[in-house]
Design a protein around this motif. Structure first.
Motif, PDB file in Angstrom:
ATOM      1  N   ASP A 652      26.203  33.906   0.222  1.00  0.00           N
ATOM      2  CA  ASP A 652      25.158  35.166   0.534  1.00  0.00           C
ATOM      3  C   ASP A 652      24.642  35.052  -1.415  1.00  0.00           C
ATOM      4  OD1 ASP A 652      25.567  35.875   2.617  1.00  0.00           O
ATOM      5  OD2 ASP A 652      25.588  37.987   2.122  1.00  0.00           O
ATOM      6  N   THR A 653      25.717  35.126  -2.018  1.00  0.00           N
ATOM      7  CA  THR A 653      24.726  35.116  -3.980  1.00  0.00           C
ATOM      8  C   THR A 653      24.250  33.540  -3.732  1.00  0.00           C
ATOM      9  OG1 THR A 653      26.266  36.837  -4.297  1.00  0.00           O
ATOM     10  CG2 THR A 653      25.009  35.395  -6.222  1.00  0.00           C
ATOM     11  N   ALA A 654      25.036  32.295  -2.922  1.00  0.00           N
ATOM     12  CA  ALA A 654      25.135  30.708  -3.507  1.00  0.00           C
ATOM     13  C   ALA A 654      23.783  30.916  -2.836  1.00  0.00           C
ATOM     14  CB  ALA A 654      25.708  30.262  -3.237  1.00  0.00           C
ATOM     15  N   LYS A 655      23.896  31.167  -1.732  1.00  0.00           N
ATOM     16  CA  LYS A 655      22.930  31.353  -0.946  1.00  0.00           C
ATOM     17  C   LYS A 655      21.397  31.810  -1.779  1.00  0.00           C
ATOM     18  CE  LYS A 655      24.789  31.115   3.917  1.00  0.00           C
ATOM     19  NZ  LYS A 655      24.870  31.255   4.753  1.00  0.00           N
ATOM     20  N   TYR A 656      21.308  32.994  -1.733  1.00  0.00           N
ATOM     21  CA  TYR A 656      20.264  33.995  -2.683  1.00  0.00           C
ATOM     22  C   TYR A 656      19.490  32.642  -3.852  1.00  0.00           C
ATOM     23  CZ  TYR A 656      17.650  37.264  -5.151  1.00  0.00           C
ATOM     24  OH  TYR A 656      16.509  38.129  -5.714  1.00  0.00           O
ATOM     25  N   TYR A 657      20.440  32.158  -4.861  1.00  0.00           N
ATOM     26  CA  TYR A 657      20.408  31.955  -5.845  1.00  0.00           C
ATOM     27  C   TYR A 657      19.863  30.292  -5.559  1.00  0.00           C
ATOM     28  CZ  TYR A 657      22.373  33.992  -9.890  1.00  0.00           C
ATOM     29  OH  TYR A 657      22.546  34.815 -10.619  1.00  0.00           O
ATOM     30  N   ARG A 658      19.708  29.766  -4.155  1.00  0.00           N
ATOM     31  CA  ARG A 658      19.506  28.624  -3.662  1.00  0.00           C
ATOM     32  C   ARG A 658      18.209  28.763  -3.236  1.00  0.00           C
ATOM     33  NH1 ARG A 658      18.887  23.175  -4.239  1.00  0.00           N
ATOM     34  NH2 ARG A 658      17.851  22.200  -2.581  1.00  0.00           N
ATOM     35  N   GLU A 659      18.082  29.798  -2.295  1.00  0.00           N
ATOM     36  CA  GLU A 659      17.078  29.548  -1.692  1.00  0.00           C
ATOM     37  C   GLU A 659      15.708  30.680  -2.835  1.00  0.00           C
ATOM     38  OE1 GLU A 659      18.423  31.735   1.794  1.00  0.00           O
ATOM     39  OE2 GLU A 659      19.259  30.401   2.292  1.00  0.00           O
ATOM     40  N   VAL A 660      16.055  32.066  -3.606  1.00  0.00           N
ATOM     41  CA  VAL A 660      15.286  32.484  -4.309  1.00  0.00           C
ATOM     42  C   VAL A 660      14.700  32.324  -5.753  1.00  0.00           C
ATOM     43  CG1 VAL A 660      14.393  35.305  -5.310  1.00  0.00           C
ATOM     44  CG2 VAL A 660      15.621  34.367  -2.784  1.00  0.00           C
ATOM     45  N   VAL A 661      15.827  32.350  -6.371  1.00  0.00           N
ATOM     46  CA  VAL A 661      15.854  32.009  -7.713  1.00  0.00           C
ATOM     47  C   VAL A 661      15.634  30.374  -8.553  1.00  0.00           C
ATOM     48  CG1 VAL A 661      17.596  31.677  -9.988  1.00  0.00           C
ATOM     49  CG2 VAL A 661      18.138  33.534  -8.327  1.00  0.00           C
ATOM     50  N   TYR A 662      16.650  30.280  -7.774  1.00  0.00           N
ATOM     51  CA  TYR A 662      16.221  28.202  -8.007  1.00  0.00           C
ATOM     52  C   TYR A 662      14.452  27.642  -7.271  1.00  0.00           C
ATOM     53  CZ  TYR A 662      15.207  23.410  -7.366  1.00  0.00           C
ATOM     54  OH  TYR A 662      15.036  21.785  -6.977  1.00  0.00           O
ATOM     55  N   ILE A 663      13.740  28.605  -6.292  1.00  0.00           N
ATOM     56  CA  ILE A 663      12.590  28.037  -6.156  1.00  0.00           C
ATOM     57  C   ILE A 663      11.335  29.336  -7.270  1.00  0.00           C
ATOM     58  CG2 ILE A 663      10.256  28.960  -4.472  1.00  0.00           C
ATOM     59  CD1 ILE A 663      12.657  26.851  -3.666  1.00  0.00           C
ATOM     60  N   ALA A 664      12.200  30.182  -7.522  1.00  0.00           N
ATOM     61  CA  ALA A 664      11.222  31.082  -8.796  1.00  0.00           C
ATOM     62  C   ALA A 664      11.212  30.246  -9.963  1.00  0.00           C
ATOM     63  CB  ALA A 664      11.541  32.669  -9.077  1.00  0.00           C
ATOM     64  N   MET A 665      12.930  29.395  -9.952  1.00  0.00           N
ATOM     65  CA  MET A 665      12.568  28.437 -11.386  1.00  0.00           C
ATOM     66  C   MET A 665      11.471  27.284 -11.444  1.00  0.00           C
ATOM     67  SD  MET A 665      16.173  28.294 -11.908  1.00  0.00           S
ATOM     68  CE  MET A 665      16.368  26.664 -13.280  1.00  0.00           C
ATOM     69  N   GLN A 666      11.209  26.739 -10.014  1.00  0.00           N
ATOM     70  CA  GLN A 666      10.495  25.754  -9.759  1.00  0.00           C
ATOM     71  C   GLN A 666       8.733  25.985 -10.404  1.00  0.00           C
ATOM     72  OE1 GLN A 666      13.251  23.811 -10.454  1.00  0.00           O
ATOM     73  NE2 GLN A 666      11.464  21.634  -8.805  1.00  0.00           N
ATOM     74  N   GLU A 667       8.951  27.667  -9.850  1.00  0.00           N
ATOM     75  CA  GLU A 667       7.136  28.087  -9.611  1.00  0.00           C
ATOM     76  C   GLU A 667       6.961  28.027 -10.977  1.00  0.00           C
ATOM     77  OE1 GLU A 667       7.262  31.332  -6.959  1.00  0.00           O
ATOM     78  OE2 GLU A 667       6.945  30.204  -5.248  1.00  0.00           O
ATOM     79  N   LEU A 668       8.258  28.483 -11.863  1.00  0.00           N
ATOM     80  CA  LEU A 668       7.844  28.983 -13.140  1.00  0.00           C
ATOM     81  C   LEU A 668       7.914  27.256 -14.235  1.00  0.00           C
ATOM     82  CD1 LEU A 668       7.361  30.429 -15.832  1.00  0.00           C
ATOM     83  CD2 LEU A 668       9.795  31.186 -15.802  1.00  0.00           C
ATOM     84  N   ARG A 669       8.300  26.473 -13.698  1.00  0.00           N
ATOM     85  CA  ARG A 669       8.384  25.238 -14.444  1.00  0.00           C
ATOM     86  C   ARG A 669       7.128  24.218 -13.644  1.00  0.00           C
ATOM     87  NH1 ARG A 669      11.759  19.715 -14.496  1.00  0.00           N
ATOM     88  NH2 ARG A 669      10.515  18.925 -15.663  1.00  0.00           N
ATOM     89  N   SER A 670       6.130  24.367 -13.071  1.00  0.00           N
ATOM     90  CA  SER A 670       5.289  24.480 -12.662  1.00  0.00           C
ATOM     91  C   SER A 670       4.013  24.684 -13.039  1.00  0.00           C
ATOM     92  CB  SER A 670       4.478  24.397 -11.527  1.00  0.00           C
ATOM     93  OG  SER A 670       3.491  24.269 -11.033  1.00  0.00           O
TER      94      SER A 670
END
Length: 697
Positions: A652-670
């Motif tokens: 569940d933690t790995a899925k959360y990092y993929r689906e939430v944390v990673y997406i938030a990183m991409q948005e900040l990067r943009s």
């Protein structure tokens, strides 16, 4: 002029050195131990250790180390000197057979996936005599396996050695049925092509994301990327050429068959490729290649990046695993051959590979899964996450003619032993290469193109060896029990083609049509590491590994946990690094630029209210809007990282990092990338993509 033949292997305790330095009976005993995979007698080990020590000291060695490959994916070593006190304030140089064959490094801090507790520190290293010892940096390196006190494999080498034994055993069963009784050993062979980036060291040290994460977490695209395709195979620049020259020399000294070097597609990207060797040695050598690339780059004020996607917008780096199976009599079992007899044998081995890849798509995908490779797979620079086999039109048509009992029409044709009018002799490379295919037949080998640049080649080759051995095992069971060998052989080949032809695809693997078609065929599309990892503990896969003693059930679950933990840790480090660089570098840069812009407006208006300030005001407004987005996305990523701690379990933690944390990183990067092209160059805190990719040239 360099004497390359004498340079090659000069720092390796190889077969030539052993023949020269060991007594004949000891040499024969050691070779017999290697050939028969038996334990080494301690008396023999003592003689070998003494000779090895004397040779190593002559090469400048003062220490020895058991060199092993823990499940971190890199190598590990603990150095001990040869010195031993004599009791009269003097020392002698000693190295015993016991020290050669066995070591006891502290195993507490290596990943174990729950196999052992942290307080249970004991681990063992055991000499792998199939991979030669060598001298590097005044140390004798002894390739070893690594296991826990209770015997579980804690490394990459042990499962690889086990898988080599399995494919040897099952392939020999098949060869015996074809009358090849003289074959004593079948070996998987590999030639791993290695891609990498070289960037300027001074610029690297100004990018914390490269230092902590080995990839850039933000960066606007430069005006020029790889669009002109002018870097691929282009003339190698002097600074890079000097690095490559030294790398070749150091690798040759260590017996690594470094053969090819060239510029790759992306700017600052390059490749090195060796000649084939047995898979165990190839895995050891590839680890040496990666280690030495980093070390030698540093001497040239360069940094070697092995991340799969260090720069967005240009090609990432992979590792092409050219896999085949050969006998000790010199026969490549994936060579089509010139006679019907040879062709029938080839077709059976080909069928085994097709069946294996289709039935164990999930394991092949898992074998290349990592947070870094997720950025690369399917990005129109590497194969997609969908596993398929490319055979080329000719071989595909031949298989279709076998399946349908029809003639294969070519200029000449011959009657096959298996009863179909197909398969005349055809040379290697009868078809063009398919660069988009994840698993392509290229004449007498399969090129598995999905591996990431930084990964160990052990994992995918454990899988390839094991799944093909399983197919061969099933075929051998049927053929050994058959009353009519030829008719059963024909039935096996035809059934395999019919049941597993869905995995064969010769078209464009990048196309949307293939994604839809693969779904119709029932093929897996595991786009991310998190989607793939749970398949490792599927019942059929546990059954496969335990049947062939590749992994125990405990070892399988340990690797499942380690992969999830590593994925979570990598993304957590990346998220924290991105926040740190944003707060401590990007925000001050933007504020400083805004301050100066504002002062320009104030000063101009103080001179005259009629002076035009539209440019400055537009920039101030645009950047201010972006900073508002920046603040919003910083908060979002901060909160996402905190919430990750509240997940129920590792998956569940790995899925959360993929689906939430990673997406938030991409948005900040943009937002950051957008700000980079607005803020003045002298204000920007970090080297840009243009500087990083082109500074060496």
């Amino acid at each position: 002029m360099m004497d390359i033949p004498n340079l090659f292997g000069s720092m390796v305790f190889n077969d030539k050195v052993m023949r020269e330095r060991l007594p004949k009976d000891v040499y024969k005993a050691l070779k017999r131990t290697i050939a028969e995979q038996k334990h080494l007698n301690l008396d023999v080990a003592n003689v070998v250790a003494s000779a090895m020590k004397e040779w190593a000291i002559e090469k400048g060695a003062t220490h020895f180390t058991h060199w092993f490959q823990p499940m971190t994916g890199v190598t590990a070593e603990k150095h001990d000197s040869f010195i031993s006190p004599t009791g009269d304030d003097h020392i002698i140089m000693e190295f015993s057979g016991k020290e050669l064959v066995k070591g006891e490094p502290d195993a507490s801090s290596f990943p174990s996936g729950g196999i052992r507790s942290t307080f249970e520190a004991r681990g063992y290293t055991a000499w792998d005599p199939t991979s030669y010892a060598f001298v590097k940096d005044n140390t004798l390196y002894i390739p070893t396996a690594f296991c826990s006190y209770s015997g579980e494999a804690l490394d990459k080498k042990t499962p690889l050695l086990r898988s080599m034994e399995v494919i040897n055993r099952e392939a020999k069963r098949i060869l015996k049925l074809f009358g090849n009784d003289n074959v004593k050993r079948v070996m998987a062979t590999v030639g791993p092509e290695q891609e990498y980036f070289l960037i300027d060291k001074e610029l690297y040290e100004k990018r914390p994301d490269l230092i902590y994460c080995s990839r850039t977490l933000f960066g606007a695209r430069p005006p020029k990327g790889q669009e002109l395709e002018d870097h691929y195979f282009a003339s190698i620049k002097p600074r890079v050429s000097a690095f490559m020259k030294e790398l070749d020399e150091e690798l040759w000294k260590l017996g690594v068959l470094a053969k090819t070097k060239h510029n790759e597609v992306a700017p600052a990207q390059h490749e090195i490729a060796p000649i084939f060797s047995t898979v165990n040695i190839a895995a050891d050598h590839n680890q040496l290649v990666m280690e030495l690339m980093k070390k030698i780059a540093n001497k040239h004020n360069l940094v070697c990046l092995l991340h799969e996607k260090p720069f967005a917008g240009v090609n990432g780096s992979g590792k092409h695993n050219n896999w085949s199976i050969s006998t000790d009599t010199g026969i490549n079992l994936l060579e089509p051959g010139e006679t019907p007899y040879e062709n029938a044998q080839f077709l059976l081995f080909l069928a085994a590979v097709i069946k294996a890849v289709d039935e164990y798509q999930d394991l092949l995908r898992i074998s290349v899964a990592s947070a870094g490779n997720d950025h690369r797979l399917g990005a129109n620079e590497a194969p997609p996450a969908i596993i398929s086999i490319f055979l080329g039109e000719e071989l595909t048509e031949i298989l279709e003619s076998i399946e349908n009992d029809t003639c294969y029409n070519q200029k000449e044709k011959c009657q096959m032993e298996i009863g179909a009018t197909v398969l005349p002799h055809f040379p290697k490379d009868t078809t063009d290469r398919n660069r988009t295919s994840p698993f392509a037949f290229t004449g007498n080998k399969f090129e598995f193109r999905m591996l990431g640049s930084s990964s160990s080649i052990s994992d995918p080759n454990v899988i390839l060896n094991t799944i093909v051995a399983e197919s061969l095992s099933q075929f051998a069971d049927r053929l050994e029990a058959a009353s009519d060998f030829k008719s059963e052989l024909t039935a096996i080949i035809k059934e395999t083609i019919k049941e597993h032809k869905r995995i064969i695809f010769n078209g464009n693997n990048y196309s949307e049509e293939w994604v839809k078609e693969s779904e119709k065929r029932g093929l897996l599309n595991l786009k991310s590491t998190v989607e793939a990892i749970p398949y490792l503990i599927a019942e059929k896969n546990i059954k496969l590994f335990t049947k062939h003693n590749i992994f125990s059930e405990a070892e399988i679950f340990a690797r499942y946990h380690i992969m999830l933990e590593e994925y979570i840790k990598v993304l957590n480090i990346e998220a924290l690094t991105l926040l740190d660089m944003t707060k401590r570098g990007i925000i001050p840069s933007v504020i400083s630029y805004l301050k100066d812009l504002t002062e320009v407006v104030v000063n101009k208006k103080s001179i005259s209210k009629d002076l035009n300030c539209k440019l400055e005001e537009a920039l101030i407004e645009s950047i201010s809007d972006s900073t508002a987005c920046l603040y919003k996305n910083i908060e979002k990523l901060d909160n996402a990282i905190l919430e990750a701690k509240n997940q129920n379990n590792l998956l569940d933690t790995a899925k959360y990092y993929r689906e939430v944390v990673y997406i938030a990183m991409q948005e900040l990067r943009s937002v950051i990338d957008n700000l980079e092209i607005k803020v003045g160059k002298k204000y920007w805190a970090y080297p840009t993509y243009g500087e990083l990719l082109y500074s060496v040239y």
